[in-house]
Design an enzyme around this catalytic site. Structure first.
Site, short mmCIF file in Angstrom:
data_model
loop_
_atom_site.label_atom_id
_atom_site.label_comp_id
_atom_site.label_asym_id
_atom_site.label_seq_id
_atom_site.Cartn_x
_atom_site.Cartn_y
_atom_site.Cartn_z
N ASP A 172 2.97 -2.94 -10.11
CA ASP A 172 3.15 -2.22 -8.85
C ASP A 172 2.76 -0.75 -8.94
O ASP A 172 2.63 -0.08 -7.91
CB ASP A 172 4.60 -2.31 -8.39
CG ASP A 172 4.95 -3.70 -7.87
OD1 ASP A 172 4.05 -4.39 -7.36
OD2 ASP A 172 6.13 -4.09 -7.98
N LYS A 200 -1.10 -8.76 -3.33
CA LYS A 200 0.13 -8.03 -3.02
C LYS A 200 0.21 -7.83 -1.50
O LYS A 200 -0.41 -8.55 -0.73
CB LYS A 200 0.15 -6.70 -3.78
CG LYS A 200 0.36 -6.86 -5.28
CD LYS A 200 1.78 -7.28 -5.59
CE LYS A 200 2.09 -7.28 -7.06
NZ LYS A 200 3.52 -7.63 -7.32
N ARG A 258 3.10 1.08 -0.90
CA ARG A 258 2.70 1.74 -2.15
C ARG A 258 1.34 2.43 -2.01
O ARG A 258 1.11 3.48 -2.61
CB ARG A 258 2.70 0.74 -3.30
CG ARG A 258 4.07 0.13 -3.55
CD ARG A 258 4.24 -0.45 -4.92
NE ARG A 258 5.45 -1.28 -4.99
CZ ARG A 258 6.69 -0.82 -5.10
NH1 ARG A 258 6.89 0.48 -5.15
NH2 ARG A 258 7.71 -1.64 -5.13
#
Length: 443
Positions: free
Chosen positions: A321, A348, A398
């Site tokens: 991540d 993701k 993110r």
């Protein structure tokens, strides 16, 4: 939202709770007998969806006026059929782990999510779970909305992970809780062990040993089925994936000195720290301790120059991540940084590999994107920034935070198209970064 060039960051930061551990605390609390109290739960949208899901299945969950969460569980095998569709929002972790729990309960449930989650594959979880006797009806590619018909007589599972995945491993182990006998998972590459640690903490019998397969060492995890889990107090450590953003920002801004309190230091989550230290990052680990079965520590971070490195593919499971924000650090480093083993980034919340590469190009960086690799040519100082169009974050929290970090360390501002997804994992990101000295504006 736009990140303006920032001079330095300073201050002490207590970060949000770890998202992975927050999901698991709610789920195991709902499967335990008695009360589980949770301090430091991440109150982001992903985790709140898991809380709502466990309520829909019969667990009692309340948040008191002091921010402590209380869960009164139904016991292993005691969850009830939900009255409505369960919406998991943007949470792939929540959805995949919940499928493991539901697979061995005699009930029918329908799971859905937001547009991003509905596009993500679930077959890598549902395929092994079907062996316990559950049935899954999904859209093409194993996508949500998805109906699960749990097994009335669940069978224990014996499964070797074809690729490293803590989510798949956890789903199989959670299904095994309500099956008689031993459920066994074999992994050739170590993945996050939050589930194993928390299962043991709640009273399950779980064993890990090293075995040899085809001349190579692998890990064997065996869970004894149908335990009685007991409600426990859980203190959730600060999420190392959230810590990555102020950590990298401080490293990239000379003169910065920030302290991050109570960060999770699980060895299977420490790949970014290892890599940044190899790049020359000044990160001091202090006050190491253990809380709720998880190692934690405080991090003192000072700004300074970084050097490009080659990050081995074997490290990917411990930092999957964190590659987007590592790419931002690589942009400011001296020399070339090569990141390998990134194939999982393509499935993701977005195709993170393509999205990072595209955004760095817009910000004036030279990159090479491979099928499962990314190479960034660092500029040995402030990257250009000043993208002439907003970075397309693809509704990925993110990606959004990573490019805002880049903007703080760039010569010219960096703008992103949408900051709202940040709330899924780090709801106070903007305020906390501004408190440290970051210049973030809504336009």
């Amino acid at each position: 939202m736009t990140a303006q060039p920032t001079e330095a960051l300073s201050g002490t930061l207590r970060l949000p709770g770890d998202k992975s551990i927050s999901h698991r605390a709610l789920m195991l609390g709902g499967l335990a007998v008695g009360e589980t109290t949770i301090d430091g739960l991440l109150e982001g949208e992903d985790v709140l969806c898991t809380a709502a899901a466990m309520r829909a299945l019969g667990a009692e969950i309340e948040r008191d006026e002091n921010g402590q969460w209380h869960v009164w569980g139904r016991g292993v095998g005691g969850l009830g059929e939900p009255d409505n569709v369960i919406d998991m929002g943007n949470s792939g972790t929540g959805a995949r782990l919940l499928l493991g729990i539901l697979a061995s309960h005699p009930l029918t449930a329908v799971l859905t999510g937001d547009a991003s989650l509905r596009g993500r594959p679930m077959a890598r979880v549902t395929d092994p779970l079907a062996a316990c006797g559950a049935e899954f009806i999904a859209r093409t590619g194993g996508r949500l909305p998805l109906t699960v018909v749990g097994s009335r007589d669940p069978l224990p599972l014996d499964y070797e992970l074809p690729v490293p995945s803590a989510q798949v491993k956890s789903a199989v182990l959670l299904a095994g809780l309500n099956a008689p006998g031993d459920t066994r998972v074999v992994e050739r590459e170590a993945t996050r062990d939050h589930s194993e640690r928390m299962l043991a903490y709640f009273g399950a019998t779980i064993r890990r040993s090293e075995i040899e397969i085809e001349g190579c060492m692998a890990s064997e995890i065996v869970l004894s089925g149908q335990p009685e889990l007991t409600g426990r107090p859980v203190r959730v450590p600060a999420d190392p994936s959230s810590a990555a953003f102020p950590l990298v920002a401080a490293l990239l801004l000379p003169g910065s000195q920030t302290r991050l309190i109570g960060v999770g230091m699980n060895p299977q989550r420490s790949g970014l720290l290892t890599t940044l230290q190899e790049m020359g990052g000044d990160i001091e680990i202090t006050n190491a301790r253990e809380e709720g079965g998880e190692p934690v520590a405080d991090l003192l971070v000072r700004g300074g120059p970084l050097e490009g490195v080659e990050v081995p593919a074997a490290r990917a499971p411990s930092m999957i991540d964190e590659y987007p924000v590592l790419a931002m650090a690589a942009a400011a480093a001296k020399g070339r940084t090569v990141m390998k083993g990134l194939g999982e980034l393509r499935v993701k919340e977005s195709d993170r590999l393509a999205t990072v590469a595209r955004g760095l190009n817009l910000c004036g960086l030279e990159i090479e994107e491979g099928p499962d690799s990314l190479t960034v040519e660092g500029v040995n100082g402030r990257p250009p920034g000043g993208n002439n169009q907003p970075i397309q974050t693809e509704l990925d929290h993110r990606i959004a935070m990573s490019f805002l970090v880049l903007g703080m360390a760039s010569e010219r501002p960096v703008q992103i198209d949408d900051a709202t997804p940040i709330a899924t994992s780090f709801p106070d990101f903007t305020k906390l970064m501004q408190d440290l000295g970051a210049k973030l504006t809504d336009v």
